[in-house]
Design a protein around this motif. Sequence first.
Motif, PDB file in Angstrom:
ATOM      1  N   GLY A  31       0.775  -1.240   0.000  1.00  0.00           N
ATOM      2  CA  GLY A  31       0.000   0.000   0.000  1.00  0.00           C
ATOM      3  C   GLY A  31       0.799   1.278   0.000  1.00  0.00           C
ATOM      4  N   VAL A  32       2.100   1.198  -0.294  1.00  0.00           N
ATOM      5  CA  VAL A  32       2.939   2.394  -0.370  1.00  0.00           C
ATOM      6  C   VAL A  32       3.500   2.486  -1.785  1.00  0.00           C
ATOM      7  N   ASP A  33       3.225   3.585  -2.440  1.00  0.00           N
ATOM      8  CA  ASP A  33       3.523   3.709  -3.872  1.00  0.00           C
ATOM      9  C   ASP A  33       4.990   3.508  -4.209  1.00  0.00           C
ATOM     10  N   ALA A  34       5.893   4.049  -3.410  1.00  0.00           N
ATOM     11  CA  ALA A  34       7.308   4.064  -3.773  1.00  0.00           C
ATOM     12  C   ALA A  34       8.125   2.950  -3.131  1.00  0.00           C
ATOM     13  N   LEU A  35       7.510   2.060  -2.358  1.00  0.00           N
ATOM     14  CA  LEU A  35       8.284   1.086  -1.600  1.00  0.00           C
ATOM     15  C   LEU A  35       7.638  -0.288  -1.661  1.00  0.00           C
ATOM     16  N   SER A  36       8.456  -1.320  -1.965  1.00  0.00           N
ATOM     17  CA  SER A  36       7.935  -2.691  -1.996  1.00  0.00           C
ATOM     18  C   SER A  36       8.642  -3.606  -1.012  1.00  0.00           C
ATOM     19  N   TRP A  37       9.854  -3.213  -0.549  1.00  0.00           N
ATOM     20  CA  TRP A  37      10.632  -4.098   0.331  1.00  0.00           C
ATOM     21  C   TRP A  37      11.601  -3.264   1.139  1.00  0.00           C
ATOM     22  N   MET A  38      11.839  -3.687   2.380  1.00  0.00           N
ATOM     23  CA  MET A  38      12.848  -3.074   3.220  1.00  0.00           C
ATOM     24  C   MET A  38      13.490  -4.147   4.084  1.00  0.00           C
ATOM     25  N   ALA A  39      14.831  -4.090   4.221  1.00  0.00           N
ATOM     26  CA  ALA A  39      15.535  -5.112   4.988  1.00  0.00           C
ATOM     27  C   ALA A  39      16.726  -4.514   5.709  1.00  0.00           C
ATOM     28  N   PHE A  62      13.665  -1.283  -1.641  1.00  0.00           N
ATOM     29  CA  PHE A  62      13.349  -1.425  -3.061  1.00  0.00           C
ATOM     30  C   PHE A  62      12.045  -0.706  -3.360  1.00  0.00           C
ATOM     31  N   SER A  63      11.996  -0.075  -4.520  1.00  0.00           N
ATOM     32  CA  SER A  63      10.777   0.597  -4.947  1.00  0.00           C
ATOM     33  C   SER A  63       9.795  -0.403  -5.536  1.00  0.00           C
ATOM     34  N   THR A  64       8.616   0.051  -5.815  1.00  0.00           N
ATOM     35  CA  THR A  64       7.662  -0.739  -6.594  1.00  0.00           C
ATOM     36  C   THR A  64       8.034  -0.637  -8.071  1.00  0.00           C
TER      37      THR A  64
END
Length: 485
Positions: free
Chosen positions: A313-321, A341-343
């Motif tokens: 549900g966040v336009d600019a973000l798909s993953w964080m680690a 990582f972005s979408t």
Amino acid sequence: MIASLIPSSLILQSIKTLNPLIFFNKKPKTLISRAESTSSNNPNVRNPTPSNNNTKPNRKNPRKSKYGTSRRSILKKSLKQEQLIFTTPISEDPVVAIIGGGVSGLICALNLEKRGIRSTVFDTGIHGLGGRMGTRVIDPQPLVFDHAAQFFTASDSWFAELVDGWLKKGLVREWQGPVGEIEAGGPFVEIPHSSPRYIGVNGMRPLADSILSQTSMVNVERSCWISKLEAFNGMWYLSENGKPRGQFDAVVIAHNGKCANRLLGSSGLPLIAKQMKRLELSAIWALLAAFEDPLPIPCSTSTTPFEGAFVKGVDALSWMANNTKKLFPSTISGPQCWTFFSTGAYGKRNKVPQENIPNATADKVKEGMLEAVEITLGLSKGSLQRPFYSRVQLWGAALPTNTPGVPCIFDAQGRAGICGDWLLGSSLEAAALSGLALSNHMADYLQSGATRPDEFSVGLHDEFRPIGGYEIGQFPGMESRELVK
């Protein structure tokens, strides 16, 4: 780019399949490569022309070439090629050129050696082999980031056996920290997994280097940008901006980006080029950021802050680690190194030539993704601590959004094949299986005497279908809360 299965939440939307196209209105002519003598001393010329001081080769309708101006124009031109057909016998000691030193190319080289066939791997990597198994180390701290493949799983028995060997050598280990899904400003939910999640002990790149440490018949040329493939006198000749890079009995393209498209533009392999034209790839930005203090991370049900999260549900973000916690779990102090990582949608809107990213675009993407981190963690705008180190990188040909679902593509008439994760899905496991399949297929053909090309050609006409799942890859064995349609 990134590793394995695709549970479902942060899912790719279903992709429209391409309409069938008629590529040839009549049976194409063929280019036949025979073992013929020639007076030319230039091995990179397919049709040598006697030269004199007053004569130049004739060209019909000479005009300035637009070769390489875009992926679409390159591929459109490639479909007009005549099919190359080798008729010369295979040499007793064949050598294969492998263009691309990612997992699929390296596994292909490793297994060709097991079949008694030598190869040379040409890779463009400046920092090392591995392609999307990239790890960036920033001295002097050092700061360590996995900036492509984040982790992988193993569902295939052959790949599981390979991974078991890596485990015994201490090259990989299980990632046991919390990994799950997080919604914008909402709770983190850990994802159940029936298969272990694996990571490189010191990052992903050393794992790629270890693959070739097992070989003695594989030559590596790096960093090398092969710019031309040319068939002549029964062999493939490779060159890099006019510089000869050797002659080979067969060619493997273990690459799915602009490099492969340029090579196919004039190679005499229209059937392979047609399949590449059908491939659709996402573009994804990676942001590497190091923070002095830990980020305010929501805890899982075990009260342990997550180490990796698929963002929903966040336009600019798909993953964080959190690379620091993932790679060095016993660390209790010091900088925290994060990969974001972005979408795909954000990557597409902000796509630029990845070899020359404008400073303004880099700054815009960095700020946009940091703001997305704030939204994800439920922080007020501008309250996120500033990273003391940051870097953005665009993976312009990141992940496939469609696939033919075949292990490899091989044009036996042209003695050329393609391997890569996109042929089976989007994972490190898929890449390895593709490299294995092509190496066995090519070895069978070369060792058969190359007399029955129709029996060995594979994958040249399979239709593509959409891939669903997480935007950073597929991870078999991870059960998402939603099913991918």
